[in-house]
Design an enzyme around this catalytic site. Structure first.
Site, PDB file in Angstrom:
ATOM      1  N   HIS A   5      -7.733   4.614  -0.355  1.00 44.37           N
ATOM      2  CA  HIS A   5      -8.731   3.628   0.507  1.00 44.37           C
ATOM      3  C   HIS A   5      -7.934   3.334   1.762  1.00 44.37           C
ATOM      4  O   HIS A   5      -6.829   3.301   1.869  1.00 44.37           O
ATOM      5  CB  HIS A   5      -9.124   2.500  -0.100  1.00 44.37           C
ATOM      6  CG  HIS A   5      -8.310   1.568  -0.597  1.00 44.37           C
ATOM      7  ND1 HIS A   5      -7.760   1.414  -1.897  1.00 44.37           N
ATOM      8  CD2 HIS A   5      -7.717   0.584   0.085  1.00 44.37           C
ATOM      9  CE1 HIS A   5      -7.084   0.281  -2.149  1.00 44.37           C
ATOM     10  NE2 HIS A   5      -6.714  -0.246  -0.575  1.00 44.37           N
ATOM     11  N   ARG A   9      -9.811  -5.691   7.510  1.00 45.37           N
ATOM     12  CA  ARG A   9     -10.559  -7.106   7.435  1.00 45.37           C
ATOM     13  C   ARG A   9     -11.731  -7.333   8.186  1.00 45.37           C
ATOM     14  O   ARG A   9     -11.793  -6.812   9.538  1.00 45.37           O
ATOM     15  CB  ARG A   9      -9.181  -7.877   7.770  1.00 45.37           C
ATOM     16  CG  ARG A   9      -8.246  -7.751   7.006  1.00 45.37           C
ATOM     17  CD  ARG A   9      -6.843  -8.788   7.599  1.00 45.37           C
ATOM     18  NE  ARG A   9      -5.868  -9.044   6.574  1.00 45.37           N
ATOM     19  CZ  ARG A   9      -4.820  -8.168   6.585  1.00 45.37           C
ATOM     20  NH1 ARG A   9      -4.676  -7.168   7.968  1.00 45.37           N
ATOM     21  NH2 ARG A   9      -4.012  -8.127   5.637  1.00 45.37           N
ATOM     22  N   GLU A  56     -12.051  -0.180   1.934  1.00 42.12           N
ATOM     23  CA  GLU A  56     -11.999  -1.618   1.519  1.00 42.12           C
ATOM     24  C   GLU A  56     -12.285  -2.354   2.614  1.00 42.12           C
ATOM     25  O   GLU A  56     -11.489  -2.274   3.389  1.00 42.12           O
ATOM     26  CB  GLU A  56     -10.552  -1.709   0.685  1.00 42.12           C
ATOM     27  CG  GLU A  56     -10.415  -3.085   0.287  1.00 42.12           C
ATOM     28  CD  GLU A  56      -9.251  -3.407  -0.172  1.00 42.12           C
ATOM     29  OE1 GLU A  56      -8.704  -4.853   0.128  1.00 42.12           O
ATOM     30  OE2 GLU A  56      -8.178  -2.353  -0.590  1.00 42.12           O
ATOM     31  N   ASN A  60     -11.637 -12.502   4.152  1.00 39.87           N
ATOM     32  CA  ASN A  60     -10.936 -13.827   3.855  1.00 39.87           C
ATOM     33  C   ASN A  60     -11.778 -14.935   4.390  1.00 39.87           C
ATOM     34  O   ASN A  60     -12.279 -15.043   5.566  1.00 39.87           O
ATOM     35  CB  ASN A  60      -9.493 -13.806   4.664  1.00 39.87           C
ATOM     36  CG  ASN A  60      -8.705 -12.939   3.967  1.00 39.87           C
ATOM     37  OD1 ASN A  60      -8.261 -12.707   2.902  1.00 39.87           O
ATOM     38  ND2 ASN A  60      -8.197 -11.925   5.084  1.00 39.87           N
ATOM     39  N   HIS A  74      -8.847   5.022  14.466  1.00 35.96           N
ATOM     40  CA  HIS A  74      -9.979   4.900  14.183  1.00 35.96           C
ATOM     41  C   HIS A  74     -10.115   5.410  12.619  1.00 35.96           C
ATOM     42  O   HIS A  74      -9.023   5.939  12.184  1.00 35.96           O
ATOM     43  CB  HIS A  74     -10.932   5.884  15.005  1.00 35.96           C
ATOM     44  CG  HIS A  74     -10.345   7.101  15.311  1.00 35.96           C
ATOM     45  ND1 HIS A  74      -9.447   7.520  16.223  1.00 35.96           N
ATOM     46  CD2 HIS A  74     -10.467   8.377  14.461  1.00 35.96           C
ATOM     47  CE1 HIS A  74      -8.858   8.805  16.139  1.00 35.96           C
ATOM     48  NE2 HIS A  74      -9.720   9.332  14.861  1.00 35.96           N
ATOM     49  N   GLU A 122     -14.912   7.623  14.366  1.00 41.50           N
ATOM     50  CA  GLU A 122     -15.013   8.977  15.088  1.00 41.50           C
ATOM     51  C   GLU A 122     -16.043   9.942  14.134  1.00 41.50           C
ATOM     52  O   GLU A 122     -15.774  10.059  12.817  1.00 41.50           O
ATOM     53  CB  GLU A 122     -13.721   9.671  15.344  1.00 41.50           C
ATOM     54  CG  GLU A 122     -13.889  11.076  16.014  1.00 41.50           C
ATOM     55  CD  GLU A 122     -12.437  11.575  16.302  1.00 41.50           C
ATOM     56  OE1 GLU A 122     -12.524  12.448  17.202  1.00 41.50           O
ATOM     57  OE2 GLU A 122     -11.528  11.337  15.603  1.00 41.50           O
TER      58      GLU A 122
END
Length: 128
Positions: A5, A9, A56, A60, A74, A122
């Site tokens: 993955h 964030r 993922e 936070n 990208h 993209e």
């Protein structure tokens, strides 16, 4: 070895999930809250994690915004028709930052879209 993955964030997990699932058509594969660590992980993708790489999304708790920095490039997605994909993404409320067309100095048709946190995606048209 295989790629599992890519982690991003995100400041607003609900907005990000709406973008990746509603605008780009991915599926929410799993979502887990970690109260002791004060974060949530959500995994999205087009196929199950056992079958291919996914994204993922890490939220936070209490952090609303991140600086992307100059190192990030990208994420790339293969599409059948980049022009139609851009139209569909705009119709679903997505932001196209570079309309579909041949890449500079080449023939491959590409486009770029942006997620709610400013990450670039993209779109690369599959060659016939």
């Amino acid at each position: 070895m295989r790629l599992l993955h890519t982690m991003l964030r995100v400041g607003d997990l609900d907005k990000s999930l709406a973008f990746y699932t509603g605008v780009l058509g991915m599926r929410l594969l799993r979502r887990n809250d970690y109260p002791e660590g004060k974060f949530t992980l959500a995994f999205v993708g087009y196929q199950d994690e056992k079958d291919g790489a996914v994204i993922e999304l890490t939220h936070n708790w209490g952090v609303e915004r991140y600086e992307i920095g100059t190192g990030y490039g990208h994420i790339a997605l293969a599409v059948e028709d980049a022009y139609a994909a851009c139209d569909a993404i705009k119709a679903r409320g997505g932001k196209v930052t570079r309309e579909a067309g041949p890449m500079k100095g080449g023939h491959t048709v590409i486009a770029f879209v942006e997620d709610p946190d400013g990450y670039k995606i993209e779109l690369i048209e599959k060659k016939a």
